[in-house]
Design an enzyme around this catalytic site. Sequence first.
Site, PDB file in Angstrom:
ATOM      1  N   ASP A 121     -13.895  -1.916   2.482  1.00 20.41           N
ATOM      2  CA  ASP A 121     -13.001  -2.106   3.625  1.00 20.41           C
ATOM      3  C   ASP A 121     -13.751  -1.616   4.872  1.00 20.41           C
ATOM      4  O   ASP A 121     -14.417  -2.416   5.547  1.00 20.41           O
ATOM      5  CB  ASP A 121     -11.701  -1.316   3.374  1.00 20.41           C
ATOM      6  CG  ASP A 121     -10.746  -1.272   4.555  1.00 20.41           C
ATOM      7  OD1 ASP A 121     -11.082  -1.809   5.622  1.00 20.41           O
ATOM      8  OD2 ASP A 121      -9.642  -0.684   4.445  1.00 20.41           O
TER       9      ASP A 121
ATOM     10  N   LYS B 293     -10.131  -7.571   7.216  1.00 19.74           N
ATOM     11  CA  LYS B 293      -9.170  -7.195   8.263  1.00 19.74           C
ATOM     12  C   LYS B 293      -9.736  -7.717   9.574  1.00 19.74           C
ATOM     13  O   LYS B 293     -10.838  -7.340   9.965  1.00 19.74           O
ATOM     14  CB  LYS B 293      -9.049  -5.678   8.383  1.00 19.74           C
ATOM     15  CG  LYS B 293      -8.284  -4.982   7.282  1.00 19.74           C
ATOM     16  CD  LYS B 293      -8.265  -3.479   7.537  1.00 19.74           C
ATOM     17  CE  LYS B 293      -7.583  -2.755   6.383  1.00 19.74           C
ATOM     18  NZ  LYS B 293      -7.835  -1.311   6.423  1.00 19.74           N
TER      19      LYS B 293
ATOM     20  N   LYS C 100      -0.938  -0.876  -4.473  1.00 19.67           N
ATOM     21  CA  LYS C 100      -2.183  -0.159  -4.122  1.00 19.67           C
ATOM     22  C   LYS C 100      -1.828   1.303  -3.879  1.00 19.67           C
ATOM     23  O   LYS C 100      -0.937   1.598  -3.084  1.00 19.67           O
ATOM     24  CB  LYS C 100      -2.794  -0.805  -2.882  1.00 19.67           C
ATOM     25  CG  LYS C 100      -3.747   0.057  -2.086  1.00 19.67           C
ATOM     26  CD  LYS C 100      -4.524  -0.787  -1.090  1.00 19.67           C
ATOM     27  CE  LYS C 100      -4.714  -0.084   0.239  1.00 19.67           C
ATOM     28  NZ  LYS C 100      -5.457  -0.921   1.201  1.00 19.67           N
ATOM     29  N   LEU C 101      -2.520   2.184  -4.591  1.00 18.97           N
ATOM     30  CA  LEU C 101      -2.274   3.614  -4.429  1.00 18.97           C
ATOM     31  C   LEU C 101      -3.352   4.209  -3.540  1.00 18.97           C
ATOM     32  O   LEU C 101      -4.548   3.984  -3.762  1.00 18.97           O
ATOM     33  CB  LEU C 101      -2.330   4.334  -5.784  1.00 18.97           C
ATOM     34  CG  LEU C 101      -1.434   3.807  -6.902  1.00 18.97           C
ATOM     35  CD1 LEU C 101      -1.659   4.642  -8.175  1.00 18.97           C
ATOM     36  CD2 LEU C 101       0.036   3.861  -6.482  1.00 18.97           C
ATOM     37  N   LYS C 102      -2.951   4.993  -2.567  1.00 22.46           N
ATOM     38  CA  LYS C 102      -3.920   5.760  -1.790  1.00 22.46           C
ATOM     39  C   LYS C 102      -4.321   6.963  -2.638  1.00 22.46           C
ATOM     40  O   LYS C 102      -3.455   7.601  -3.259  1.00 22.46           O
ATOM     41  CB  LYS C 102      -3.277   6.221  -0.480  1.00 22.46           C
ATOM     42  CG  LYS C 102      -3.005   5.087   0.494  1.00 22.46           C
ATOM     43  CD  LYS C 102      -4.306   4.530   1.058  1.00 22.46           C
ATOM     44  CE  LYS C 102      -4.059   3.577   2.207  1.00 22.46           C
ATOM     45  NZ  LYS C 102      -5.309   3.042   2.776  1.00 22.46           N
TER      46      LYS C 102
ATOM     47  N   GLU D 277     -11.127   0.672  -3.683  1.00 24.35           N
ATOM     48  CA  GLU D 277     -11.453   0.317  -2.298  1.00 24.35           C
ATOM     49  C   GLU D 277     -12.102   1.502  -1.576  1.00 24.35           C
ATOM     50  O   GLU D 277     -11.574   2.615  -1.613  1.00 24.35           O
ATOM     51  CB  GLU D 277     -10.146  -0.089  -1.616  1.00 24.35           C
ATOM     52  CG  GLU D 277     -10.266  -0.591  -0.203  1.00 24.35           C
ATOM     53  CD  GLU D 277      -8.880  -0.998   0.354  1.00 24.35           C
ATOM     54  OE1 GLU D 277      -7.913  -1.144  -0.438  1.00 24.35           O
ATOM     55  OE2 GLU D 277      -8.769  -1.156   1.582  1.00 24.35           O
TER      56      GLU D 277
ATOM     57  N   SER E 128       0.862  -1.179   0.000  1.00 24.59           N
ATOM     58  CA  SER E 128       0.000   0.000   0.000  1.00 24.59           C
ATOM     59  C   SER E 128       0.899   1.230   0.000  1.00 24.59           C
ATOM     60  O   SER E 128       1.714   1.406   0.900  1.00 24.59           O
ATOM     61  CB  SER E 128      -0.874  -0.031   1.258  1.00 24.59           C
ATOM     62  OG  SER E 128      -1.617   1.150   1.371  1.00 24.59           O
TER      63      SER E 128
ATOM     64  N   GLY F 173      -4.420  -4.655   5.706  1.00 20.20           N
ATOM     65  CA  GLY F 173      -3.397  -4.444   6.735  1.00 20.20           C
ATOM     66  C   GLY F 173      -3.670  -3.174   7.515  1.00 20.20           C
ATOM     67  O   GLY F 173      -4.352  -2.271   7.030  1.00 20.20           O
TER      68      GLY F 173
ATOM     69  N   ASP G 229      -7.174   2.994  -3.217  1.00 22.16           N
ATOM     70  CA  ASP G 229      -7.931   3.010  -1.954  1.00 22.16           C
ATOM     71  C   ASP G 229      -8.211   4.455  -1.562  1.00 22.16           C
ATOM     72  O   ASP G 229      -7.283   5.241  -1.352  1.00 22.16           O
ATOM     73  CB  ASP G 229      -7.109   2.312  -0.857  1.00 22.16           C
ATOM     74  CG  ASP G 229      -7.873   2.181   0.464  1.00 22.16           C
ATOM     75  OD1 ASP G 229      -9.056   2.587   0.525  1.00 22.16           O
ATOM     76  OD2 ASP G 229      -7.276   1.659   1.431  1.00 22.16           O
TER      77      ASP G 229
ATOM     78  N   ASN H 160     -10.217   5.398   1.133  1.00 19.03           N
ATOM     79  CA  ASN H 160     -10.543   5.579   2.555  1.00 19.03           C
ATOM     80  C   ASN H 160     -11.709   6.549   2.755  1.00 19.03           C
ATOM     81  O   ASN H 160     -11.627   7.499   3.535  1.00 19.03           O
ATOM     82  CB  ASN H 160      -9.312   6.020   3.365  1.00 19.03           C
ATOM     83  CG  ASN H 160      -8.328   4.894   3.575  1.00 19.03           C
ATOM     84  OD1 ASN H 160      -7.239   4.881   3.005  1.00 19.03           O
ATOM     85  ND2 ASN H 160      -8.700   3.900   4.369  1.00 19.03           N
TER      86      ASN H 160
HETATM   87  O1  SMG Z   1      -0.567  -2.660   6.743  1.00 27.20           O
HETATM   88  O2  SMG Z   1       0.105  -2.525   4.699  1.00 27.20           O
HETATM   89  C1  SMG Z   1      -0.553  -2.105   5.649  1.00 27.20           C
HETATM   90  C2  SMG Z   1      -1.379  -0.858   5.459  1.00 27.20           C
HETATM   91  C3  SMG Z   1      -2.386  -1.054   4.399  1.00 27.20           C
HETATM   92  O3  SMG Z   1      -3.350   0.853   3.416  1.00 27.20           O
HETATM   93  C4  SMG Z   1      -3.376   0.089   4.326  1.00 27.20           C
HETATM   94  N1  SMG Z   1      -4.282   0.173   5.309  1.00 27.20           N
HETATM   95  O4  SMG Z   1      -7.476   1.488   4.472  1.00 27.20           O
HETATM   96  O5  SMG Z   1      -6.534  -0.310   3.876  1.00 27.20           O
HETATM   97  C5  SMG Z   1      -6.513   0.738   4.507  1.00 27.20           C
HETATM   98  C6  SMG Z   1      -5.326   1.165   5.323  1.00 27.20           C
HETATM   99  C7  SMG Z   1      -5.712   1.407   6.745  1.00 27.20           C
HETATM  100  C8  SMG Z   1      -4.653   1.986   7.573  1.00 27.20           C
HETATM  101  S1  SMG Z   1      -4.352   3.594   7.124  1.00 27.20           S
HETATM  102  C9  SMG Z   1      -3.469   4.338   8.325  1.00 27.20           C
HETATM  103 MG    MG Z   2      -8.511   0.408   2.920  1.00 25.05          MG
END
Ligand code: SMG
Ligand code: MG
Length: 377
Positions: A247, A271, A170-172, A222, A144, A299, A197, A199
Amino acid sequence: MPIARPADPVTLDGFELRVLHLPLVSPFTTSFGTETVREVIVVRALTADGEGWGEIVTQADPLYSSEYTQGAWDVALRFFAPALLDRRTLAPEDVTGVLEPFKGHRMAKAGLELAVLDAALRAAGRPLGEYLGAVRDRVPSGVSVGIQRDPAALVDTVAGYLDEGYVRIKLKIRPGRDVGDTAAVRDAFGAIPLQVDANSAYTLADADTLAELDRFDLLLIEQPLQEDDIVDHATLARRLRTPVCLDESIVSDKAAADALALGAASIINIKAGRVGGYLEAVRIHDRCLGAGVPVWCGGMLETGIGRAANAALAALPGFTLPGDVSASDRFYTRDIVTEPAVLEHGHVRVPTGPGLGVQIDPVALDEFTVARETLTR
Ligand code: SMG
Ligand code: MG
């Protein structure tokens, strides 16, 4: 496949909780903020036959979900640990039932359940993977990637992860840093397995922008909308060619059933923390496997404790997409276990030792501890 062979009960003597501050190797930026230090709670279950370890994956602030460190710390010490200690002897499969009367706080519940589960399995000499139903000895590793300064910096960062061998990127994304960032990565690297993703940073009013992502042939998008926007996610899913994956919205097996029934998602990120534990995570896996819905393991920047458990979970047969199960050094220069997860040809090994299959490094654990409390019977 429910758990084929339940674990034997343990006799609980106490719980030790610690708040840890682990410095991140680089800042991690999502649509809701930037982290430079991972604040996390580690749980140690003290039993008549030895100890077990768990991790409460809340963050310092309630920005990913409503849970946060101090809230989890309080509810775990005030309500959950005493309720479990009251039972004294219980099997890991009983933890959910004992904590059921208490609403919410699923990450806190999950951390306690994992500690009890690890204690029970260590005592019995059984690996967590075998217990959960793992069918693989290693799992493909995705990474990520946080939002970077600009698209050029993002391309550099992604290049580094691809060089290391990560099999999926995976790109935020967030409004204003979505189509351009994704285009830059597609242009630079061609047909790599790629997903994004959000969020929950968008609303249905952004559907046209999100539809622009369709041209990048992403594996999935996501959580574009808010946690409780199930109907809006279903509406959006009909507008997009990119599969919608949930998610934050999937807080339980029931929530997964509802989202699938409504067409709000065609892929689910599992998760354990978000859904209240690894046993509930397995129930979601089983449901999705039965329904032909792909799942992957999410994660929460876990320490070596949660990372080992996630590798075991991701080895179940329904986990057909690479998870956010990266090597420990993706986030940390020093972990709290003696053998942190490493990347081997784009994969992470499923530990085979008893319980989590990792040993705690007591010196590192003490070094990162900023608060500590023990509750005994
Ligand atoms: O553990 O590799 C990891 C992080 C993966 O992007 C990740 N997690 O929304 O999926 C998600 C985020 C939640 C944590 S963001 C601080
Ligand atoms: Mg996510």
